[in-house]
Write a protein that holds these residues in place. Structure first.
Motif, PDB file in Angstrom:
ATOM      1  N   VAL A   4       0.845  -1.199   0.000  1.00 51.99           N
ATOM      2  CA  VAL A   4       0.000   0.000   0.000  1.00 51.99           C
ATOM      3  C   VAL A   4       0.877   1.245   0.000  1.00 51.99           C
ATOM      4  N   ILE A   5       1.935   1.231   0.798  1.00 52.27           N
ATOM      5  CA  ILE A   5       2.847   2.373   0.866  1.00 52.27           C
ATOM      6  C   ILE A   5       3.556   2.572  -0.462  1.00 52.27           C
ATOM      7  N   ILE A   6       3.982   1.488  -1.094  1.00 51.66           N
ATOM      8  CA  ILE A   6       4.682   1.591  -2.384  1.00 51.66           C
ATOM      9  C   ILE A   6       3.735   2.114  -3.463  1.00 51.66           C
ATOM     10  N   LEU A   8       0.973   3.835  -3.075  1.00 49.02           N
ATOM     11  CA  LEU A   8       0.627   5.223  -2.773  1.00 49.02           C
ATOM     12  C   LEU A   8       1.759   6.172  -3.147  1.00 49.02           C
ATOM     13  N   PHE A   9       3.001   5.769  -2.899  1.00 54.70           N
ATOM     14  CA  PHE A   9       4.137   6.599  -3.274  1.00 54.70           C
ATOM     15  C   PHE A   9       4.220   6.777  -4.785  1.00 54.70           C
ATOM     16  N   ILE A  10       4.010   5.705  -5.525  1.00 51.61           N
ATOM     17  CA  ILE A  10       4.050   5.788  -6.990  1.00 51.61           C
ATOM     18  C   ILE A  10       2.926   6.687  -7.504  1.00 51.61           C
ATOM     19  N   ALA A  11       1.732   6.552  -6.926  1.00 49.46           N
ATOM     20  CA  ALA A  11       0.603   7.386  -7.353  1.00 49.46           C
ATOM     21  C   ALA A  11       0.866   8.862  -7.049  1.00 49.46           C
ATOM     22  N   ILE A  12       1.434   9.144  -5.889  1.00 50.92           N
ATOM     23  CA  ILE A  12       1.749  10.530  -5.532  1.00 50.92           C
ATOM     24  C   ILE A  12       2.806  11.087  -6.470  1.00 50.92           C
ATOM     25  N   SER A  13       3.818  10.278  -6.792  1.00 50.21           N
ATOM     26  CA  SER A  13       4.879  10.733  -7.694  1.00 50.21           C
ATOM     27  C   SER A  13       4.339  11.021  -9.090  1.00 50.21           C
ATOM     28  N   ILE A  14       3.481  10.152  -9.589  1.00 48.45           N
ATOM     29  CA  ILE A  14       2.909  10.356 -10.924  1.00 48.45           C
ATOM     30  C   ILE A  14       2.031  11.605 -10.940  1.00 48.45           C
ATOM     31  N   THR A  15       1.219  11.788  -9.904  1.00 46.72           N
ATOM     32  CA  THR A  15       0.356  12.969  -9.826  1.00 46.72           C
ATOM     33  C   THR A  15       1.181  14.246  -9.737  1.00 46.72           C
ATOM     34  N   LEU A  16       2.235  14.220  -8.938  1.00 44.44           N
ATOM     35  CA  LEU A  16       3.100  15.393  -8.824  1.00 44.44           C
ATOM     36  C   LEU A  16       3.795  15.686 -10.151  1.00 44.44           C
ATOM     37  N   GLY A  17       4.298  14.658 -10.802  1.00 42.12           N
ATOM     38  CA  GLY A  17       4.944  14.850 -12.098  1.00 42.12           C
ATOM     39  C   GLY A  17       3.992  15.388 -13.149  1.00 42.12           C
ATOM     40  N   THR A  18       2.770  14.874 -13.167  1.00 43.70           N
ATOM     41  CA  THR A  18       1.770  15.368 -14.112  1.00 43.70           C
ATOM     42  C   THR A  18       1.426  16.824 -13.833  1.00 43.70           C
ATOM     43  N   GLY A  19       1.283  17.160 -12.569  1.00 44.23           N
ATOM     44  CA  GLY A  19       0.981  18.546 -12.209  1.00 44.23           C
ATOM     45  C   GLY A  19       2.097  19.497 -12.601  1.00 44.23           C
ATOM     46  N   ILE A  20       3.339  19.076 -12.383  1.00 48.07           N
ATOM     47  CA  ILE A  20       4.479  19.913 -12.772  1.00 48.07           C
ATOM     48  C   ILE A  20       4.537  20.060 -14.287  1.00 48.07           C
ATOM     49  N   TYR A  21       4.286  18.968 -15.009  1.00 50.85           N
ATOM     50  CA  TYR A  21       4.289  19.044 -16.468  1.00 50.85           C
ATOM     51  C   TYR A  21       3.206  19.997 -16.976  1.00 50.85           C
ATOM     52  N   ILE A  36      -0.639  19.359  -8.087  1.00 48.81           N
ATOM     53  CA  ILE A  36       0.547  19.529  -7.239  1.00 48.81           C
ATOM     54  C   ILE A  36       0.132  19.648  -5.772  1.00 48.81           C
ATOM     55  N   GLY A  37      -0.858  20.455  -5.497  1.00 48.95           N
ATOM     56  CA  GLY A  37      -1.299  20.642  -4.117  1.00 48.95           C
ATOM     57  C   GLY A  37      -1.881  19.381  -3.504  1.00 48.95           C
ATOM     58  N   SER A  38      -2.683  18.667  -4.274  1.00 46.42           N
ATOM     59  CA  SER A  38      -3.282  17.448  -3.725  1.00 46.42           C
ATOM     60  C   SER A  38      -2.242  16.353  -3.513  1.00 46.42           C
ATOM     61  N   SER A  39      -1.261  16.269  -4.408  1.00 40.06           N
ATOM     62  CA  SER A  39      -0.228  15.248  -4.221  1.00 40.06           C
ATOM     63  C   SER A  39       0.663  15.579  -3.027  1.00 40.06           C
ATOM     64  N   LEU A  40       0.997  16.847  -2.841  1.00 42.21           N
ATOM     65  CA  LEU A  40       1.796  17.220  -1.667  1.00 42.21           C
ATOM     66  C   LEU A  40       1.009  17.025  -0.374  1.00 42.21           C
ATOM     67  N   GLY A  41      -0.267  17.386  -0.375  1.00 43.55           N
ATOM     68  CA  GLY A  41      -1.092  17.180   0.810  1.00 43.55           C
ATOM     69  C   GLY A  41      -1.249  15.709   1.157  1.00 43.55           C
ATOM     70  N   VAL A  46      -0.898  11.728   4.590  1.00 42.28           N
ATOM     71  CA  VAL A  46      -1.276  10.311   4.505  1.00 42.28           C
ATOM     72  C   VAL A  46      -0.045   9.421   4.400  1.00 42.28           C
ATOM     73  N   TRP A  47       0.815   9.680   3.396  1.00 44.51           N
ATOM     74  CA  TRP A  47       1.915   8.767   3.130  1.00 44.51           C
ATOM     75  C   TRP A  47       2.981   8.787   4.219  1.00 44.51           C
ATOM     76  N   ILE A  48       3.411   9.959   4.653  1.00 42.96           N
ATOM     77  CA  ILE A  48       4.471  10.035   5.666  1.00 42.96           C
ATOM     78  C   ILE A  48       4.040   9.379   6.987  1.00 42.96           C
ATOM     79  N   PRO A  49       2.835   9.631   7.532  1.00 47.64           N
ATOM     80  CA  PRO A  49       2.460   8.916   8.758  1.00 47.64           C
ATOM     81  C   PRO A  49       2.388   7.400   8.580  1.00 47.64           C
ATOM     82  N   LEU A  50       1.855   6.936   7.436  1.00 51.41           N
ATOM     83  CA  LEU A  50       1.831   5.494   7.190  1.00 51.41           C
ATOM     84  C   LEU A  50       3.238   4.917   7.126  1.00 51.41           C
TER      85      LEU A  50
END
Length: 80
Positions: A4-6, A8-21, A36-41, A46-50
């Motif tokens: 789940v952590i892996i 979620l990390f991949i999904a956050i990275s893809i969302t952040l990359g898409t937002g930056i693009y 960008i804001g939703s991926s950072l939030g 969510v991800w860091i506490p998990l």
């Protein structure tokens, strides 16, 4: 939990990359900012506490605190 952590990390990275693009290519600035804001939030709240819960499960917190006993152990080992 590990997968789940892996995922979620991949999904956050893809969302952040898409937002930056989207922001850099000036395709859709509003959507890019939202992504960008939703991926950072999600990453922060969510991800860091998990991740921290998963990594610290089963460990004793007193081993990492500067208690008088631990300070005495460090002095006895004569750490330079």
């Amino acid at each position: 939990m590990k997968y789940v952590i892996i995922i979620l990390f991949i999904a956050i990275s893809i969302t952040l990359g898409t937002g930056i693009y989207l922001t850099q290519a000036e395709v859709d600035l509003k959507l890019g900012g939202i992504l960008i804001g939703s991926s950072l939030g999600t990453g922060i709240f969510v991800w860091i506490p998990l991740f921290l819960y998963y990594r610290s499960k089963g460990r004793d917190l007193k081993d990492y605190m500067l208690t008088p006993e631990n300070i005495k152990k460090m002095r006895d080992k004569n750490i330079d």
